[in-house]
Scaffold this active site. Structure first.
Site, PDB file in Angstrom:
ATOM      1  N   THR A   1      29.156 -18.145  21.010  1.00  7.67           N
ATOM      2  CA  THR A   1      30.492 -18.701  20.870  1.00  7.67           C
ATOM      3  C   THR A   1      30.559 -19.967  21.716  1.00  7.67           C
ATOM      4  OG1 THR A   1      31.579 -16.592  20.421  1.00  7.67           O
ATOM      5  CG2 THR A   1      32.930 -18.329  21.400  1.00  7.67           C
TER       6      THR A   1
ATOM      7  N   ASP B   1      34.598 -21.916  18.870  1.00 14.15           N
ATOM      8  CA  ASP B   1      33.800 -21.783  17.648  1.00 14.15           C
ATOM      9  C   ASP B   1      32.933 -20.532  17.782  1.00 14.15           C
ATOM     10  OD1 ASP B   1      32.096 -22.051  15.449  1.00 14.15           O
ATOM     11  OD2 ASP B   1      30.872 -23.598  16.418  1.00 14.15           O
TER      12      ASP B   1
ATOM     13  N   TYR C   1      37.921 -26.220  -4.660  1.00 10.15           N
ATOM     14  CA  TYR C   1      36.956 -25.135  -4.521  1.00 10.15           C
ATOM     15  C   TYR C   1      37.618 -23.871  -5.048  1.00 10.15           C
ATOM     16  CZ  TYR C   1      33.135 -22.478  -2.315  1.00 10.15           C
ATOM     17  OH  TYR C   1      32.042 -21.683  -2.083  1.00 10.15           O
TER      18      TYR C   1
ATOM     19  N   THR D   1      -3.235 -18.723  14.040  1.00 11.00           N
ATOM     20  CA  THR D   1      -2.124 -18.158  13.268  1.00 11.00           C
ATOM     21  C   THR D   1      -0.798 -18.738  13.730  1.00 11.00           C
ATOM     22  OG1 THR D   1      -3.351 -16.106  12.944  1.00 11.00           O
ATOM     23  CG2 THR D   1      -0.976 -16.022  12.599  1.00 11.00           C
TER      24      THR D   1
ATOM     25  N   THR E   1      22.296 -20.669  12.868  1.00  9.56           N
ATOM     26  CA  THR E   1      21.583 -19.473  12.416  1.00  9.56           C
ATOM     27  C   THR E   1      21.238 -19.613  10.948  1.00  9.56           C
ATOM     28  OG1 THR E   1      22.795 -18.156  14.036  1.00  9.56           O
ATOM     29  CG2 THR E   1      21.679 -16.969  12.266  1.00  9.56           C
TER      30      THR E   1
ATOM     31  N   GLY F   1      33.263 -20.452   5.040  1.00  6.85           N
ATOM     32  CA  GLY F   1      33.189 -20.265   6.490  1.00  6.85           C
ATOM     33  C   GLY F   1      34.039 -21.292   7.200  1.00  6.85           C
TER      34      GLY F   1
ATOM     35  N   ASP G   1      33.900 -22.537  10.115  1.00  6.07           N
ATOM     36  CA  ASP G   1      33.121 -23.538  10.846  1.00  6.07           C
ATOM     37  C   ASP G   1      32.717 -24.674   9.919  1.00  6.07           C
ATOM     38  OD1 ASP G   1      31.511 -21.672   9.468  1.00  6.07           O
ATOM     39  OD2 ASP G   1      29.803 -22.005  10.802  1.00  6.07           O
ATOM     40  N   ARG G   2      32.443 -24.329   8.671  1.00  6.60           N
ATOM     41  CA  ARG G   2      32.097 -25.357   7.681  1.00  6.60           C
ATOM     42  C   ARG G   2      33.298 -26.265   7.403  1.00  6.60           C
ATOM     43  NH1 ARG G   2      29.590 -22.336   2.654  1.00  6.60           N
ATOM     44  NH2 ARG G   2      29.087 -24.483   2.078  1.00  6.60           N
TER      45      ARG G   2
ATOM     46  N   THR H   1      25.564 -15.909  16.761  1.00  2.87           N
ATOM     47  CA  THR H   1      24.791 -15.683  17.981  1.00  2.87           C
ATOM     48  C   THR H   1      25.577 -16.060  19.230  1.00  2.87           C
ATOM     49  OG1 THR H   1      22.756 -16.136  16.753  1.00  2.87           O
ATOM     50  CG2 THR H   1      22.621 -16.193  19.161  1.00  2.87           C
TER      51      THR H   1
END
Length: 255
Positions: free
Chosen positions: A12, A6, A94, A178, A126, A101, A103-104, A10
């Site tokens: 794998t 996958d 769709y 802060t 991400t 994507g 991964d989705r 950022t």
């Protein structure tokens, strides 16, 4: 044994699985894949194991080819690169399936397999992605929102005075510094965003009890205070890749 890959923006994530389950997982920075360092990682990862095939999804086109070449070199097999025609148990409703994507899509396959339909998969990566398989077993779309780290990083990078903060549970709602104020806004606001998205999805689906399956690096932590999430599956994407490969091998995954 099957190799699962996958490729995210950022990191794998890699899995080693048999016909029943994922046996172990690991990860490597995605820039290392692009830079050609993936073959060495795979050699150490496989450790002489017999690899029958590989299943891959990628949101980084520059890394896809390099990963497939590394798999062929290390295992002598081709990769199944997941696409909208490789979704066992999930149909498609769709307009432009190739824009989703992969991964989705993997998340949708795993969520549908383990939880039936309708079902919602939420991936805390991400970006925060929410994907829906409706009562007909068809993928109908979803939602993309900023991820938790993106929210805090953006504040730091786009302002002169706001600091970078570590992401953890705020001690109080009203920040006394802060950093505390940013943390409270990010974490509590993020949970509120996810809660509202799930509420609206359930309303639109006319199914107040639709299962919501969470995955991703912050899934367990975020879900711990979100009863709207019914289950956390830490390797949902890899599981979807495993199921897709099994169906593809059996000739069931393509139209």
């Amino acid at each position: 044994m099957v190799l699962l890959i996958d490729i995210g923006n950022t990191n794998t994530h890699v899995g080693w699985a048999d016909a029943e389950r994922i046996l172990r997982t690991g990860r490597v920075p995605t820039p290392d894949v692009v830079a050609g360092r993936f073959p060495g990682f795979l050699g150490r990862w496989i450790k002489g194991g017999r690899c029958e095939g590989a299943s891959l999804c990628s949101v980084v086109p520059a890394a896809t080819g390099a990963a497939c070449e590394a798999v062929t070199a290390a295992c002598g097999v081709d990769c199944l690169v997941l696409g909208p025609r490789d979704l066992p148990g999930v149909g498609m409703d769709y307009p432009k399936p190739r824009t989703i994507g992969p991964d989705r899509l993997a998340n949708a396959v795993a969520a549908r397999h383990h939880h039936g339909v309708p079902v919602v998969a939420v991936d805390f990566g991400t970006a925060t992605t929410v994907d829906v398989v409706d009562h007909r077993g068809k993928y109908i779309g979803g939602i993309i929102a900023p991820g938790l780290e993106l929210m805090t990083r953006y504040l730091h990078e786009r302002t002169a005075l706001l600091p970078s903060v570590a992401i953890r549970e705020p001690r109080r709602v009203v920040g006394r510094s802060t950093r505390e104020a940013i943390r409270s806004g990010a974490v509590l606001g993020y949970r509120g965003m996810v809660r509202e998205l799930i509420r609206e999805l359930r309303r639109e689906l006319r199914h107040p009890g639709v299962p919501v399956v969470a995955t991703g690096s912050y899934a367990a932590w975020i879900a711990s205070r979100l009863p709207e999430i019914t289950q956390v599956h830490p390797h949902l994407t890899l599981e979807g890749l495993r199921l897709a490969w099994l169906a593809w091998r059996a000739g069931e995954g393509r139209d």
